[in-house]
Design an enzyme around this catalytic site. Structure first.
Site, PDB file in Angstrom:
ATOM      1  N   HIS A  23     -12.611  -7.482   2.797  1.00 14.42           N
ATOM      2  CA  HIS A  23     -13.310  -7.396   1.924  1.00 14.42           C
ATOM      3  C   HIS A  23     -13.385  -8.844   1.326  1.00 14.42           C
ATOM      4  O   HIS A  23     -12.187  -9.619   1.157  1.00 14.42           O
ATOM      5  CB  HIS A  23     -12.871  -6.293   0.560  1.00 14.42           C
ATOM      6  CG  HIS A  23     -13.774  -6.436  -0.457  1.00 14.42           C
ATOM      7  ND1 HIS A  23     -14.155  -7.390  -1.377  1.00 14.42           N
ATOM      8  CD2 HIS A  23     -15.077  -5.277  -0.692  1.00 14.42           C
ATOM      9  CE1 HIS A  23     -15.238  -6.855  -2.166  1.00 14.42           C
ATOM     10  NE2 HIS A  23     -15.581  -5.733  -1.720  1.00 14.42           N
TER      11      HIS A  23
ATOM     12  N   LYS B  58     -12.283  -0.786  -6.676  1.00 14.14           N
ATOM     13  CA  LYS B  58     -11.448  -2.018  -6.842  1.00 14.14           C
ATOM     14  C   LYS B  58     -10.248  -1.812  -7.834  1.00 14.14           C
ATOM     15  O   LYS B  58      -9.576  -0.696  -7.704  1.00 14.14           O
ATOM     16  CB  LYS B  58     -12.473  -3.121  -7.463  1.00 14.14           C
ATOM     17  CG  LYS B  58     -13.860  -3.152  -6.602  1.00 14.14           C
ATOM     18  CD  LYS B  58     -14.381  -4.568  -6.918  1.00 14.14           C
ATOM     19  CE  LYS B  58     -15.929  -4.501  -6.266  1.00 14.14           C
ATOM     20  NZ  LYS B  58     -16.442  -5.430  -6.120  1.00 14.14           N
TER      21      LYS B  58
ATOM     22  N   SER C 161     -24.173  -5.197  -4.824  1.00 16.88           N
ATOM     23  CA  SER C 161     -25.116  -4.758  -5.996  1.00 16.88           C
ATOM     24  C   SER C 161     -25.969  -3.683  -5.597  1.00 16.88           C
ATOM     25  O   SER C 161     -27.247  -3.561  -5.922  1.00 16.88           O
ATOM     26  CB  SER C 161     -25.934  -5.776  -6.426  1.00 16.88           C
ATOM     27  OG  SER C 161     -25.142  -6.876  -6.902  1.00 16.88           O
TER      28      SER C 161
ATOM     29  N   GLY D 231     -21.137  -7.885  -6.625  1.00 20.26           N
ATOM     30  CA  GLY D 231     -20.844  -7.787  -8.321  1.00 20.26           C
ATOM     31  C   GLY D 231     -21.465  -8.685  -9.191  1.00 20.26           C
ATOM     32  O   GLY D 231     -21.268  -8.851 -10.355  1.00 20.26           O
TER      33      GLY D 231
ATOM     34  N   GLU E  47     -21.678  -7.723   3.574  1.00 22.58           N
ATOM     35  CA  GLU E  47     -21.814  -7.762   2.089  1.00 22.58           C
ATOM     36  C   GLU E  47     -21.869  -9.488   1.968  1.00 22.58           C
ATOM     37  O   GLU E  47     -20.872 -10.053   1.940  1.00 22.58           O
ATOM     38  CB  GLU E  47     -20.343  -7.362   1.635  1.00 22.58           C
ATOM     39  CG  GLU E  47     -20.347  -6.070   1.926  1.00 22.58           C
ATOM     40  CD  GLU E  47     -19.240  -5.524   0.766  1.00 22.58           C
ATOM     41  OE1 GLU E  47     -19.725  -4.602  -0.246  1.00 22.58           O
ATOM     42  OE2 GLU E  47     -18.066  -5.789   0.593  1.00 22.58           O
TER      43      GLU E  47
ATOM     44  N   ASN F  36     -16.241   1.616  -3.489  1.00 23.57           N
ATOM     45  CA  ASN F  36     -15.057   0.897  -3.748  1.00 23.57           C
ATOM     46  C   ASN F  36     -14.678   0.558  -5.255  1.00 23.57           C
ATOM     47  O   ASN F  36     -15.410  -0.108  -5.750  1.00 23.57           O
ATOM     48  CB  ASN F  36     -15.445  -0.757  -3.069  1.00 23.57           C
ATOM     49  CG  ASN F  36     -14.306  -1.659  -3.303  1.00 23.57           C
ATOM     50  OD1 ASN F  36     -13.104  -1.295  -3.603  1.00 23.57           O
ATOM     51  ND2 ASN F  36     -14.525  -2.958  -2.835  1.00 23.57           N
TER      52      ASN F  36
ATOM     53  N   GLU G 228     -13.243 -10.082  -1.574  1.00 19.99           N
ATOM     54  CA  GLU G 228     -12.300 -10.295  -2.524  1.00 19.99           C
ATOM     55  C   GLU G 228     -11.168 -10.760  -1.880  1.00 19.99           C
ATOM     56  O   GLU G 228     -10.276 -11.554  -2.643  1.00 19.99           O
ATOM     57  CB  GLU G 228     -12.257  -9.459  -3.771  1.00 19.99           C
ATOM     58  CG  GLU G 228     -13.785  -9.465  -4.575  1.00 19.99           C
ATOM     59  CD  GLU G 228     -14.038  -7.917  -5.107  1.00 19.99           C
ATOM     60  OE1 GLU G 228     -13.486  -7.050  -5.360  1.00 19.99           O
ATOM     61  OE2 GLU G 228     -15.291  -8.150  -5.364  1.00 19.99           O
TER      62      GLU G 228
HETATM   63  C1  PEP Z   1     -18.111  -4.176  -3.146  1.00 22.65           C
HETATM   64  O1  PEP Z   1     -17.199  -4.247  -3.793  1.00 22.65           O
HETATM   65  O2  PEP Z   1     -17.843  -3.939  -1.816  1.00 22.65           O
HETATM   66  C2  PEP Z   1     -19.445  -4.291  -3.725  1.00 22.65           C
HETATM   67  C3  PEP Z   1     -20.470  -4.162  -2.844  1.00 22.65           C
HETATM   68  O3  PEP Z   1     -19.492  -4.404  -4.902  1.00 22.65           O
HETATM   69  P1  PEP Z   1     -20.962  -4.271  -5.895  1.00 22.65           P
HETATM   70  O4  PEP Z   1     -21.673  -3.138  -5.383  1.00 22.65           O
HETATM   71  O5  PEP Z   1     -20.363  -4.217  -7.388  1.00 22.65           O
HETATM   72  O6  PEP Z   1     -21.647  -5.511  -5.635  1.00 22.65           O
END
Ligand code: PEP
Length: 248
Positions: free
Chosen positions: A94, A12, A210, A170, A164, A10, A96
């Protein structure tokens, strides 16, 4: 039940057109056999990236979509538009979108259903916030988010659930292998209740939050973890391909 792993990056709101094409080409050149690998690219670069990697195994997707077919929805992008420029999958719900852009469960569910009905693969994200985990409501939150999705999407090859935990996205702080497996098993059990056992056995459940080369093997080795949704580590070819290779 053997489920083939699916790793999706992803990106972003990152990259330029040139860096997006370079990154996609580099990833496409290194995708191993046996792992479905995708990248969710900013809307404006999907066309260029999809053309660049058209003859590779790398699949291109979008990070969001709108549920209406066409019309007066300023700034929105439809399922048909995404397909027109080469997207094969889309992220919905997601964290976000849910928590930064304040999209309610009903809206993200409508987006998922529209994308599925239009022929895209849907990667639908669920997960709890830190205060919800601390209050021991993780299962309740995830169950509610899955219930909001309902059962109409019945092809397990075109539905992916991404678990998630919001506190892991992040932040550099991933769920432990055991924490991920515990919720993934719960997600599968809940999917079996809402859909049916056969669908639940076949549907892929990605872990996101992460994930990086150092923790990928452990997380991806859990019996109910069928892949990963990768943010930060997907922006570098070496770290993304290391994660993809950990799923082989
Ligand atoms: C994400 O944006 O779905 C995500 C898992 O980000 P990160 O790997 O940076 O935690």
């Amino acid at each position: 039940m053997a489920r083939s792993p699916f790793i999706a990056g992803n990106w972003k709101m990152n990259t330029t057109k040139a860096s997006a094409v370079d990154l996609a080409n580099a990833v496409a050149a290194g995708v191993p056999a046996g792992v479905e690998t995708g990248i969710a690219v900013p809307f404006v670069y999907i066309d260029a990236v999809a053309q660049a990697v058209a003859h590779s195994k790398l699949v291109v997707g979008a990070q969001d979509v709108y549920f209406e077919k066409a019309g007066a929805f300023t700034g929105e992008v439809s399922v048909d538009m995404l397909k027109d420029v080469g997207a094969h999958f889309v992220l919905t719900g997601h964290s976000e979108r849910r928590h930064v852009l304040n999209e309610p469960g009903e809206l993200v569910s409508k987006k998922a259903h529209a994308a599925y009905a239009g022929g895209l693969t849907v990667v639908h994200c669920v997960g709890e916030k830190l205060e919800e985990r601390d209050a021991n409501t993780t299962f309740a939150v995830v169950e509610k988010q899955l219930n909001e999705l309902s059962t109409k999407m019945d092809n397990p090859n075109r539905v992916v659930i991404a678990y998630e935990p919001v506190w892991a996205i992040g932040t550099g702080r991933n769920a432990t292998d055991a924490q991920a497996q515990e919720v993934h098993a719960f997600v599968r059990q809940t999917v079996a209740k809402i859909w049916n056992k056969d669908f639940a056995d076949k549907v892929r459940i990605q872990y996101g939050g992460s994930m990086k080369p150092e923790n990928a093997k452990g997380l991806l080795g859990q019996p109910d973890v069928d892949g990963g949704l990768i943010g930060g580590a997907a922006l570098k070819v070496d770290s993304f391909l290391a994660i993809v290779n950990a799923a082989v």
